[in-house]
Enzyme design. Structure first.
Site: not given
Ligand code: APR
Ligand code: PHB
Length: 389
Positions: A72, A200, A292, A296
């Site tokens: 992506h 997000y 989360p 990472k």
């Protein structure tokens, strides 16, 4: 039993270390408390940094990843009705690879099997002995029988609840922690993803994330109070809340369907220092936890294993102890930067009831700035794709 390195924990950290050591001719035994099926039943994040992908290739376990995974070049941040794409490839030079942690672990198990590498499952009561001497050993119970492994080094790769970190005297360990006042409710569904790339989302009611495992398998999350239980969230309620948290054009493209997995995870930031006690070396979740947001966790496990495997290989090739001595500081330098980024993304995108109206305005101002500033987007992009090893 004897091996050069005793590895506690058969998650991604322990398996990847075993694999890299095996390829360098260093013997190891992995002790895993659960069954293989249990380990492969856990659903975790699915975003890999370039460094993690490179390491999996070097370990010879990236054939399926290279065939199936998507790269992506961007990621989107939503704020209320606004949606802004961060062009990772343009701002940071490359994107991220979408491949589930469960698949990484499966590939590692297959590779261990093909190499005849020892992974002992259902190892109970694993205990560490003599870690502060030159001849440490491990004991455990297997089908009721007492077993022992003598080794030169121990790698503590047994996650946050493992025995390794707890075996270090409290006076030798400094712990740093932040527990967030909410959790993530995650749903996996056999539906096409709502968008081509991850989203997000910051909404007045809380955070949401649209992710995916493939073109026909989606992974979604919404922020929930810590007191909530999975039973409080029938599928209809989940889809309704998720769509409310997304910009209208994304909500309109959302394909809903029955959940095939649903779970609630708390959010925590945690670091233990140093990541070494004598001949015991901690790696991955055994030493640190990130929330989360930013994905990472697995990527930090990979960088730890990069440094630890290099250090062990250096030692066995020419008695070079420099890498082992530097391991904890090298790993922690990268860990803390990822901790900062994960904390920052979490702070920016969630609803924090206790920070009140002022806190919410600060988040709005920062998101507004992020959407308008190439410099701010570059900071996000270079951390999101992963800082150099
Ligand atoms: N003895 C043996 N094995 C143990 C013990 C023990 N006492 N305690 C825990 N384990 C095993 C667990 O069953 C698990 O399979 O150690 C393994 C640790 O795996 P993970 O928790 O996946 O941790 P790690 O390999 O460091 O991977 C880090 O996984 O947890 C995610 O978010 C995290 O993505 C990150 C990645
Ligand atoms: C996921 O796909 O499960 C995922 C992706 C990105 C995150 C967290 C989880 O930041």
């Amino acid at each position: 039993m004897r091996a050069q390195v005793g590895i506690i924990g058969g998650g991604p950290s322990g398996l990847l270390l075993a694999q890299l050591l095996d390829r360098a001719g260093i013997s190891s035994v992995v002790l895993e408390r659960r069954t293989r099926e249990h380990v492969l039943g856990r659903i975790r994040a699915g975003v890999l940094e370039q460094g993690a992908v490179a390491l999996l290739r070097e370990a010879g376990v990236a054939e399926r990843l290279d065939r199936e995974a998507e790269v992506h070049g961007g990621v989107a941040i939503a704020h209320g009705d606004r949606l802004h794409r961060i062009d990772l490839a343009a701002l940071a030079g490359h994107g991220v690879t979408l491949y589930g942690q469960t698949e990484v672990t499966r590939d590692l198990y297959d590779a261990r099997g093909a190499m005849g590498g020892a992974v002992i499952h259902e190892a109970e009561d694993v205990a560490i002995h003599g870690a502060d001497t030159d001849a440490p050993w491990l004991t455990w119970r297997e089908g009721g029988e007492a077993r022992r492994l003598d080794c030169d080094f121990i790698a503590g790769c047994d996650g946050f609840h493992g025995v390794s970190r707890r075996s270090i005297p409290a006076a030798r360990l400094a712990e740093f922690e932040r527990v967030y006042p909410f959790g993530w409710l995650g749903v996996l569904s056999r539906t096409p993803p709502a968008a081509e790339e991850l989203i997000y989302a910051r909404h007045v009611e809380g955070f949401a994330l649209c992710s995916m495992r493939s073109r026909s398998l989606s992974r979604y999350y919404v922020q929930v109070p810590l007191s909530d239980r999975v039973a409080d969230w029938p599928d209809e309620r989940f889809w309704e809340v998720l769509s409310r948290h997304l910009p209208p054009e994304v909500a309109a493209a959302l394909v809903t369907g029955p959940s095939i997995e649903k779970s609630i995870a708390p959010l925590r930031s945690y670091v233990a220092e140093p990541m070494r006690w004598g001949r015991l070396f901690l790696a991955g979740d055994a030493a640190h936890i990130v929330p989360p947001t930013g994905a990472k966790g697995l990527n930090l496990a990979a960088s730890d294993i990069r440094y630890l495997s290099d250090a062990l290989i250096g030692f066995y090739r020419g008695g070079d102890e420099v890498g082992l001595a530097a391991y904890s500081d090298r790993a922690l330098a990268r860990v803390w930067k990822a901790e900062r980024f994960s904390w920052w993304m979490t702070s920016l995108l969630h609803r924090f009831p206790e920070t009140g109206a002022f806190g919410a305005r600060m988040q709005e101002a920062e998101l507004d700035y992020l959407f308008a500033s190439r410099a701010a987007q570059t900071v996000l992009a270079e951390n999101y794709v992963g800082l150099p090893y």
